[in-house]
Design a protein around this motif. Structure first.
Motif, PDB file in Angstrom:
ATOM      1  N   ASN A   1      30.754  41.164  37.819  1.00  0.00           N
ATOM      2  CA  ASN A   1      30.760  41.528  39.236  1.00  0.00           C
ATOM      3  C   ASN A   1      31.959  40.967  40.005  1.00  0.00           C
ATOM      4  OD1 ASN A   1      28.286  42.927  39.006  1.00  0.00           O
ATOM      5  ND2 ASN A   1      27.148  40.998  39.191  1.00  0.00           N
ATOM      6  N   ALA A   2      32.871  40.303  39.306  1.00  0.00           N
ATOM      7  CA  ALA A   2      34.043  39.741  39.973  1.00  0.00           C
ATOM      8  C   ALA A   2      34.930  40.845  40.525  1.00  0.00           C
ATOM      9  CB  ALA A   2      34.831  38.875  38.993  1.00  0.00           C
ATOM     10  N   GLU A   3      35.661  40.535  41.597  1.00  0.00           N
ATOM     11  CA  GLU A   3      36.580  41.515  42.170  1.00  0.00           C
ATOM     12  C   GLU A   3      37.887  41.566  41.392  1.00  0.00           C
ATOM     13  OE1 GLU A   3      37.208  40.850  46.294  1.00  0.00           O
ATOM     14  OE2 GLU A   3      35.095  41.110  46.838  1.00  0.00           O
ATOM     15  N   LYS A   4      38.395  40.397  41.003  1.00  0.00           N
ATOM     16  CA  LYS A   4      39.667  40.378  40.285  1.00  0.00           C
ATOM     17  C   LYS A   4      39.702  39.232  39.285  1.00  0.00           C
ATOM     18  CE  LYS A   4      42.124  37.659  43.830  1.00  0.00           C
ATOM     19  NZ  LYS A   4      43.334  37.624  44.690  1.00  0.00           N
ATOM     20  N   THR A   5      40.588  39.356  38.320  1.00  0.00           N
ATOM     21  CA  THR A   5      40.796  38.322  37.318  1.00  0.00           C
ATOM     22  C   THR A   5      42.252  38.388  36.885  1.00  0.00           C
ATOM     23  OG1 THR A   5      39.906  37.345  35.295  1.00  0.00           O
ATOM     24  CG2 THR A   5      40.246  39.728  35.289  1.00  0.00           C
TER      25      THR A   5
ATOM     26  N   ASP B   1      42.332  44.133  38.920  1.00  0.00           N
ATOM     27  CA  ASP B   1      41.078  44.529  39.552  1.00  0.00           C
ATOM     28  C   ASP B   1      40.027  44.721  38.461  1.00  0.00           C
ATOM     29  OD1 ASP B   1      38.964  46.387  40.560  1.00  0.00           O
ATOM     30  OD2 ASP B   1      40.188  46.354  42.378  1.00  0.00           O
ATOM     31  N   VAL B   2      38.987  43.916  38.479  1.00  0.00           N
ATOM     32  CA  VAL B   2      37.982  43.963  37.418  1.00  0.00           C
ATOM     33  C   VAL B   2      37.250  45.299  37.405  1.00  0.00           C
ATOM     34  CG1 VAL B   2      35.837  42.934  36.557  1.00  0.00           C
ATOM     35  CG2 VAL B   2      37.686  41.460  37.384  1.00  0.00           C
ATOM     36  N   GLN B   3      36.947  45.816  38.577  1.00  0.00           N
ATOM     37  CA  GLN B   3      36.119  47.015  38.656  1.00  0.00           C
ATOM     38  C   GLN B   3      36.889  48.284  38.265  1.00  0.00           C
ATOM     39  OE1 GLN B   3      32.959  46.371  38.974  1.00  0.00           O
ATOM     40  NE2 GLN B   3      33.547  44.226  39.289  1.00  0.00           N
ATOM     41  N   SER B   4      38.126  48.407  38.706  1.00  0.00           N
ATOM     42  CA  SER B   4      38.905  49.601  38.392  1.00  0.00           C
ATOM     43  C   SER B   4      39.782  49.424  37.162  1.00  0.00           C
ATOM     44  CB  SER B   4      39.799  49.976  39.587  1.00  0.00           C
ATOM     45  OG  SER B   4      40.839  49.018  39.744  1.00  0.00           O
TER      46      SER B   4
END
Length: 374
Positions: free
Chosen positions: A144-148, A202-205
């Motif tokens: 669920n992180a936004e970025k890494t 961006d973790v999600q995209s």
């Protein structure tokens, strides 16, 4: 260069003496960065714990003396315990297990070492973000992180995945490594061939966000050790894939490294610094770069091959003549003036600096790489 061979043969012999004197001292805990000229015995939790065992296997290759790997079982037990229940939230799993479990498998044929290496490769695969096609750097995987971040150091850990495919026949490991190398070439490597230390993703995209540093002088500067990882790391991806894109990136990175060398000495820790604005040097970055340059010279042609070989040998001589410790007391390191962080572990022995220095000496003198033995 006068007495080039003799000088470097003597340097390797001196290095082996230091490694020999440490065999009975570091087998349950290992080397990281020296304090007051001696390596403290570190618990097997840090990203650097594979480099000292790696030196033992290099020494074994050169000498054929089993004494250097006489503590192999104790060392492997430590790494097995770490793989099963210790700190594995890192992209540096290759540094940890290629130089221990894989080198041991190649040296001894022990199937248990092969199993341990493949278990570690699976742990590295757990860090693969399929949507973005990259391997996450340090820290726990948070869906669920936004970025890494991704990190240039990881290029040197990709051989673990390439080798896992060779050992198992399963293409998933190699596919992940190739994808990460491609993403790294488009993000961590700038158009001029210099490098970012890390890049936010961006973790999600799965999309890249921006380049940042973690250990360099500033975000848009070039951290010397990171640039050395890039030279050697993209070379390694080329050797496993024969993809000319990776060779091209390795060469561009090598050209930047060489262009930023001071006059007749080794690199400063970040390329922001020059002889006009000097700071601390980093011999560990130099040793990594040399090991990459000497190998790169063998796969390119023409003037580039001569340039990389000549530069590698000249730098190797500078290290041997100005930066190498020759006192083989227990706990001592090999290569002086290495750096971990600018304000934490500067002007010290570093386990990775020692490893790549010995590897470079052995390569120059014609010994095979540890991964080629068996």
């Amino acid at each position: 260069m006068i007495n080039s061979l003799t000088t470097l043969e003597t340097a390797l012999e001196s290095s082996l003496n230091i490694i020999r004197n440490n065999v009975d001292h570091y087998f349950d805990r290992f080397q990281h960065v020296s304090e007051d000229g001696v390596y403290p015995k570190e618990e097997n939790k840090l990203w650097t714990m594979g480099f000292y065992p790696g030196q033992l296997y290099l020494a074994h290759i050169v000498t054929k003396d089993d004494y250097f790997i006489s503590k192999r079982q104790e060392i492997l037990n430590s790494f097995k315990e770490r793989c099963e229940s210790g700190h594995m939230d890192t992209h540096d799993i290759g540094f940890l297990y290629e130089m221990t479990a894989y080198y041991d498998y190649k040296a001894t044929g022990d199937e248990e070492s092969k199993k341990l290496f493949l278990a570690a490769a699976d742990k590295l695969m757990d860090r693969y973000n399929e949507k973005g096609g990259y391997i996450q750097a340090w820290g726990p995987m948070e869906a669920n992180a936004e970025k890494t971040r991704i990190i240039i150091d990881c290029m040197m850990n990709l051989p673990t995945l390439y080798l896992a495919t060779e050992l198992t026949g399963d293409p998933k490991y190699k596919d992940a490594a190739i994808s990460h190398a491609n993403i790294s070439s488009k993000t961590l490597i700038r158009k001029d061939g210099s490098s970012y230390h890390t890049y936010w993703m961006d973790v999600q995209s799965g999309e890249p966000i921006e380049g940042r540093t973690h250990q360099g002088f500033k975000d848009e500067s070039t951290w010397a050790r990171g640039q050395a990882w890039a030279v050697y790391g993209f070379y390694k991806s080329y050797t496993f894939t024969q993809n000319p894109h990776f060779l091209d990136i390795a060469m561009k990175c090598a050209d930047v490294f060489l262009a930023n060398l001071p006059e007749n000495d080794i690199n400063y820790w970040d390329f922001s610094f020059t002889d006009k604005t000097p700071d601390i040097r980093d011999s560990s970055a130099t040793s990594i770069a040399i090991s990459g340059l000497l190998r790169l010279a063998k796969v390119v042609k023409g003037e580039k091959a001569e340039t990389y070989h000549k530069a590698g040998v000249e730098l190797l001589h500078i290290l041997a003549e100005r930066y190498q410790n020759t006192e083989a007391q227990v706990g001592a390191g090999i290569l002086e003036e290495g750096m971990y962080h600018r304000i934490d572990g500067a002007r010290a022995y570093t386990s990775w600096g020692d490893y790549y220095y010995v590897e470079a000496l052995a390569a120059f003198l014609g010994y095979p790489a540890a991964s080629e033995e068996m």
